[in-house]
Write a protein that holds these residues in place. Sequence first.
Motif, PDB file in Angstrom:
ATOM      1  N   GLY A  92     -12.357   1.326  -2.781  1.00  0.00           N
ATOM      2  CA  GLY A  92     -10.924   1.151  -3.021  1.00  0.00           C
ATOM      3  C   GLY A  92     -10.458  -0.261  -2.724  1.00  0.00           C
ATOM      4  O   GLY A  92      -9.681  -0.849  -3.485  1.00  0.00           O
ATOM      5  N   LEU A  93     -10.942  -0.824  -1.621  1.00  0.00           N
ATOM      6  CA  LEU A  93     -10.546  -2.185  -1.267  1.00  0.00           C
ATOM      7  C   LEU A  93     -11.093  -3.201  -2.269  1.00  0.00           C
ATOM      8  O   LEU A  93     -10.392  -4.141  -2.655  1.00  0.00           O
ATOM      9  CB  LEU A  93     -11.041  -2.524   0.144  1.00  0.00           C
ATOM     10  CG  LEU A  93     -10.254  -1.895   1.289  1.00  0.00           C
ATOM     11  CD1 LEU A  93     -10.928  -2.184   2.630  1.00  0.00           C
ATOM     12  CD2 LEU A  93      -8.811  -2.406   1.316  1.00  0.00           C
ATOM     13  N   LEU A  94     -12.328  -3.018  -2.699  1.00  0.00           N
ATOM     14  CA  LEU A  94     -12.911  -3.958  -3.659  1.00  0.00           C
ATOM     15  C   LEU A  94     -12.187  -3.898  -5.004  1.00  0.00           C
ATOM     16  O   LEU A  94     -11.963  -4.930  -5.643  1.00  0.00           O
ATOM     17  CB  LEU A  94     -14.403  -3.669  -3.838  1.00  0.00           C
ATOM     18  CG  LEU A  94     -15.283  -3.999  -2.623  1.00  0.00           C
ATOM     19  CD1 LEU A  94     -16.732  -3.612  -2.895  1.00  0.00           C
ATOM     20  CD2 LEU A  94     -15.192  -5.480  -2.260  1.00  0.00           C
ATOM     21  N   ALA A 130      -3.062   4.345  -2.282  1.00  0.00           N
ATOM     22  CA  ALA A 130      -4.001   5.463  -2.266  1.00  0.00           C
ATOM     23  C   ALA A 130      -4.767   5.523  -0.946  1.00  0.00           C
ATOM     24  O   ALA A 130      -4.950   6.608  -0.363  1.00  0.00           O
ATOM     25  CB  ALA A 130      -4.971   5.336  -3.438  1.00  0.00           C
ATOM     26  N   LEU A 131      -5.208   4.367  -0.450  1.00  0.00           N
ATOM     27  CA  LEU A 131      -5.983   4.329   0.797  1.00  0.00           C
ATOM     28  C   LEU A 131      -5.124   4.701   2.003  1.00  0.00           C
ATOM     29  O   LEU A 131      -5.582   5.400   2.910  1.00  0.00           O
ATOM     30  CB  LEU A 131      -6.597   2.942   0.977  1.00  0.00           C
ATOM     31  CG  LEU A 131      -7.722   2.591  -0.012  1.00  0.00           C
ATOM     32  CD1 LEU A 131      -8.039   1.101   0.044  1.00  0.00           C
ATOM     33  CD2 LEU A 131      -8.970   3.419   0.286  1.00  0.00           C
ATOM     34  N   THR A 179       4.003   0.420  -0.647  1.00  0.00           N
ATOM     35  CA  THR A 179       2.954  -0.045   0.251  1.00  0.00           C
ATOM     36  C   THR A 179       3.532  -0.372   1.625  1.00  0.00           C
ATOM     37  O   THR A 179       2.973  -0.009   2.663  1.00  0.00           O
ATOM     38  CB  THR A 179       2.260  -1.298  -0.320  1.00  0.00           C
ATOM     39  OG1 THR A 179       1.671  -0.982  -1.581  1.00  0.00           O
ATOM     40  CG2 THR A 179       1.181  -1.802   0.623  1.00  0.00           C
ATOM     41  N   SER A 180       4.657  -1.070   1.625  1.00  0.00           N
ATOM     42  CA  SER A 180       5.306  -1.435   2.882  1.00  0.00           C
ATOM     43  C   SER A 180       5.736  -0.200   3.660  1.00  0.00           C
ATOM     44  O   SER A 180       5.546  -0.122   4.878  1.00  0.00           O
ATOM     45  CB  SER A 180       6.514  -2.332   2.595  1.00  0.00           C
ATOM     46  OG  SER A 180       7.236  -2.619   3.766  1.00  0.00           O
ATOM     47  N   MET A 181       6.310   0.783   2.962  1.00  0.00           N
ATOM     48  CA  MET A 181       6.786   2.004   3.621  1.00  0.00           C
ATOM     49  C   MET A 181       5.625   2.796   4.227  1.00  0.00           C
ATOM     50  O   MET A 181       5.691   3.226   5.379  1.00  0.00           O
ATOM     51  CB  MET A 181       7.546   2.877   2.624  1.00  0.00           C
ATOM     52  CG  MET A 181       8.012   4.217   3.193  1.00  0.00           C
ATOM     53  SD  MET A 181       8.990   5.168   2.016  1.00  0.00           S
ATOM     54  CE  MET A 181       7.811   5.391   0.678  1.00  0.00           C
ATOM     55  N   LEU A 182       4.543   2.966   3.485  1.00  0.00           N
ATOM     56  CA  LEU A 182       3.402   3.720   3.989  1.00  0.00           C
ATOM     57  C   LEU A 182       2.695   2.964   5.117  1.00  0.00           C
ATOM     58  O   LEU A 182       2.244   3.559   6.097  1.00  0.00           O
ATOM     59  CB  LEU A 182       2.413   4.012   2.861  1.00  0.00           C
ATOM     60  CG  LEU A 182       2.873   4.989   1.779  1.00  0.00           C
ATOM     61  CD1 LEU A 182       1.779   5.168   0.732  1.00  0.00           C
ATOM     62  CD2 LEU A 182       3.252   6.338   2.378  1.00  0.00           C
ATOM     63  N   GLY A 183       2.596   1.645   4.967  1.00  0.00           N
ATOM     64  CA  GLY A 183       1.925   0.852   5.989  1.00  0.00           C
ATOM     65  C   GLY A 183       2.637   0.889   7.323  1.00  0.00           C
ATOM     66  O   GLY A 183       2.016   0.702   8.376  1.00  0.00           O
ATOM     67  N   ASP A 184       3.938   1.143   7.293  1.00  0.00           N
ATOM     68  CA  ASP A 184       4.732   1.194   8.524  1.00  0.00           C
ATOM     69  C   ASP A 184       4.759   2.585   9.153  1.00  0.00           C
ATOM     70  O   ASP A 184       5.487   2.806  10.125  1.00  0.00           O
ATOM     71  CB  ASP A 184       6.170   0.749   8.231  1.00  0.00           C
ATOM     72  CG  ASP A 184       6.528  -0.528   8.977  1.00  0.00           C
ATOM     73  OD1 ASP A 184       5.694  -1.010   9.769  1.00  0.00           O
ATOM     74  OD2 ASP A 184       7.639  -1.047   8.781  1.00  0.00           O
ATOM     75  N   ASP A 185       4.008   3.532   8.603  1.00  0.00           N
ATOM     76  CA  ASP A 185       3.971   4.886   9.153  1.00  0.00           C
ATOM     77  C   ASP A 185       3.280   4.856  10.517  1.00  0.00           C
ATOM     78  O   ASP A 185       2.114   4.463  10.632  1.00  0.00           O
ATOM     79  CB  ASP A 185       3.209   5.812   8.210  1.00  0.00           C
ATOM     80  CG  ASP A 185       3.356   7.279   8.599  1.00  0.00           C
ATOM     81  OD1 ASP A 185       3.664   7.564   9.770  1.00  0.00           O
ATOM     82  OD2 ASP A 185       3.158   8.139   7.715  1.00  0.00           O
ATOM     83  N   SER A 186       3.994   5.287  11.543  1.00  0.00           N
ATOM     84  CA  SER A 186       3.457   5.229  12.910  1.00  0.00           C
ATOM     85  C   SER A 186       2.259   6.135  13.113  1.00  0.00           C
ATOM     86  O   SER A 186       1.502   5.960  14.087  1.00  0.00           O
ATOM     87  CB  SER A 186       4.555   5.587  13.921  1.00  0.00           C
ATOM     88  OG  SER A 186       5.009   6.915  13.711  1.00  0.00           O
ATOM     89  N   LEU A 263      -9.197   1.766   9.615  1.00  0.00           N
ATOM     90  CA  LEU A 263      -8.873   3.160   9.336  1.00  0.00           C
ATOM     91  C   LEU A 263     -10.046   3.883   8.680  1.00  0.00           C
ATOM     92  O   LEU A 263     -10.240   5.087   8.875  1.00  0.00           O
ATOM     93  CB  LEU A 263      -7.667   3.235   8.382  1.00  0.00           C
ATOM     94  CG  LEU A 263      -6.286   2.924   8.933  1.00  0.00           C
ATOM     95  CD1 LEU A 263      -5.272   2.898   7.777  1.00  0.00           C
ATOM     96  CD2 LEU A 263      -5.860   3.945   9.979  1.00  0.00           C
ATOM     97  N   GLY A 264     -10.818   3.155   7.890  1.00  0.00           N
ATOM     98  CA  GLY A 264     -11.894   3.759   7.111  1.00  0.00           C
ATOM     99  C   GLY A 264     -13.250   3.751   7.755  1.00  0.00           C
ATOM    100  O   GLY A 264     -14.266   3.959   7.068  1.00  0.00           O
TER     101      GLY A 264
END
Length: 266
Positions: A92-94, A130-131, A179-186, A263-264
């Motif tokens: 996914g990252l690649l 997605a990730l 992306t910003s919203m999900l990345g900020d999920d505690s 995380l992965g």
Amino acid sequence: MAATTGKTGTETFKQAAVRRTIEGAGALVAAVSRATREPERAAYVGAAAVNVVSSALGAEKSRKVSKTLLMPLLAASVVRRRHETRPAVTAGLLIGLTAGWIGDLVLMPRKNDLNKGAAAFTGNQLAYIALLHDAGARPNRFRALTRYPLWAASTVGAAFTRPDLLPAAAGYGFLLAGTSMLGDDSTLVDGLSADVEPGGDLAKTDPRFGIGHGGNLFLVSDALLMLRALVGEEGVVGKLLDAGVMDTYTAAQLLLVDGILELGRK
């Protein structure tokens, strides 16, 4: 001032802001410090610095060469850590970084097609979304309300001032806010201790604390990019805005990649 529940009990909004700033700074220091043991990370940090300075000075040859190298060098970090990362996360990252690299190439000229660049970067953001979703991040009303009204305002602004940029502002901007919203999920950092009190060793910060900051920096980078498109690419202001775009962009990519790799882990 109202109080919120923090990682160590009850903290004020000011205390939470200070804590999160320290966490983000620590995550960035930790990401950059990998340059001491990973040649490709040292090259990425160097290329990013060269690109920012070249953008500000209008040194086109070094700006273009350094920008071309950025995403491949970051992808090399992902490949290096493939044996300790779940295959789906590595893939996914690649895929996301490849899309980002294509976007970088499309936006390489001073006079570029922002909509085509945004179309390429859509793949980058979809990969991150997605990730992050796979890692347990979910939409949240409060986080949505701090992002999507700004997206709506910028979309309306583009419609009135630069309707030709409306696809980038509306479509890509919507994904970027996601992306910003999900990345900020505690939940991504639940149970973690940053252990980065003022004066402590920031390089030991868990990379996952940088994910939310990476998403937010991507928003800032996109806002500066839109502003540069409005004022023009030439001239001192345009070049300084371009430098700001690349400064926040390279930091955002670095924080997101390192955080998602953590995380992965297998």
